[in-house]
Design an enzyme around this catalytic site. Structure first.
Site, PDB file in Angstrom:
ATOM      1  N   GLY A   1      31.629 -29.876  14.486  1.00 35.28           N
ATOM      2  CA  GLY A   1      30.583 -29.381  13.519  1.00 35.28           C
ATOM      3  C   GLY A   1      29.493 -28.845  15.062  1.00 35.28           C
ATOM      4  O   GLY A   1      28.863 -28.373  14.266  1.00 35.28           O
ATOM      5  N   HIS A   2      29.863 -28.213  15.383  1.00 36.26           N
ATOM      6  CA  HIS A   2      29.627 -27.273  16.853  1.00 36.26           C
ATOM      7  C   HIS A   2      30.062 -25.994  17.041  1.00 36.26           C
ATOM      8  O   HIS A   2      30.537 -26.244  17.537  1.00 36.26           O
ATOM      9  CB  HIS A   2      28.876 -28.090  17.909  1.00 36.26           C
ATOM     10  CG  HIS A   2      28.335 -27.592  19.268  1.00 36.26           C
ATOM     11  ND1 HIS A   2      28.054 -27.038  19.740  1.00 36.26           N
ATOM     12  CD2 HIS A   2      26.501 -27.911  18.835  1.00 36.26           C
ATOM     13  CE1 HIS A   2      26.372 -26.586  20.693  1.00 36.26           C
ATOM     14  NE2 HIS A   2      25.985 -27.299  19.958  1.00 36.26           N
ATOM     15  N   PHE A   3      29.761 -25.231  16.713  1.00 37.68           N
ATOM     16  CA  PHE A   3      29.235 -24.919  15.310  1.00 37.68           C
ATOM     17  C   PHE A   3      30.718 -24.224  14.211  1.00 37.68           C
ATOM     18  O   PHE A   3      31.469 -23.802  14.411  1.00 37.68           O
ATOM     19  CB  PHE A   3      28.156 -23.942  14.946  1.00 37.68           C
ATOM     20  CG  PHE A   3      27.112 -24.103  15.188  1.00 37.68           C
ATOM     21  CD1 PHE A   3      26.065 -24.565  15.371  1.00 37.68           C
ATOM     22  CD2 PHE A   3      26.813 -24.021  17.202  1.00 37.68           C
ATOM     23  CE1 PHE A   3      24.791 -25.421  15.825  1.00 37.68           C
ATOM     24  CE2 PHE A   3      25.842 -23.802  17.680  1.00 37.68           C
ATOM     25  CZ  PHE A   3      25.006 -24.878  16.881  1.00 37.68           C
TER      26      PHE A   3
ATOM     27  N   LEU B   1      31.321 -23.709  19.825  1.00 41.18           N
ATOM     28  CA  LEU B   1      30.393 -23.909  21.295  1.00 41.18           C
ATOM     29  C   LEU B   1      30.999 -25.064  21.834  1.00 41.18           C
ATOM     30  O   LEU B   1      30.035 -26.219  20.877  1.00 41.18           O
ATOM     31  CB  LEU B   1      29.370 -23.170  21.394  1.00 41.18           C
ATOM     32  CG  LEU B   1      29.197 -21.808  20.133  1.00 41.18           C
ATOM     33  CD1 LEU B   1      27.371 -21.646  19.994  1.00 41.18           C
ATOM     34  CD2 LEU B   1      30.042 -19.941  21.094  1.00 41.18           C
TER      35      LEU B   1
END
Length: 141
Positions: free
Chosen positions: A43-45, A50
């Site tokens: 989810g990041h991203f 990252l």
């Protein structure tokens, strides 16, 4: 038992894979390889993973805890936790496949409170710097 085994974190939340130098009670150098399968990267991203800056700071705290708890002259602090962050600078991000080089130096102690200065780099590129505070209860002697 290795010094890393003393961390209270489970393997899913350990951000130091290897200790490359350890001067008990004073400083440590370590590494973490961003594998790409870490749950937080989904989810990041999405499509552009990252490593979150707060996890870079957690890596400093974990390695700092190893350095502090390895002091041959001072008993380990029970229940040592990250309790503060000062002067944090997140200057970049790591991506899957990169190897983080983490440094942590014990800068001060007052009973069960410990201040650590640290840095995370990939090669010569500095990703994060911070002063972190760790604290716990005094251990029984």
């Amino acid at each position: 038992m290795s010094a890393l085994d003393a961390l209270p974190h489970g393997p899913e939340f350990r951000f130091v894979d290897e200790i490359t130098e350890l001067e008990g009670g004073k400083r440590a150098l370590g590494r973490y390889t961003v594998r790409g399968d870490e749950a937080f990267l989904a989810g990041h991203f999405p499509g552009n993973p990252l490593m979150p800056g707060v996890i870079l700071l957690e890596a400093i705290a974990q390695l700092g805890g190893v350095a502090a708890q390895s002091d041959p002259e001072i008993p380990a602090v029970e229940g040592l936790l990250l309790t503060g962050i000062r002067g944090a600078k997140i200057l970049g991000a790591a991506v899957p496949g990169e190897v983080l080089e983490i440094s942590a130096t014990v800068e001060g102690r007052l009973g069960p409170m410990i201040q650590i200065g640290g840095e995370v780099k990939v090669g010569e590129r500095v990703l994060a710097t911070a002063k972190v505070q760790l604290a716990g209860a005094s251990s029984a002697e």
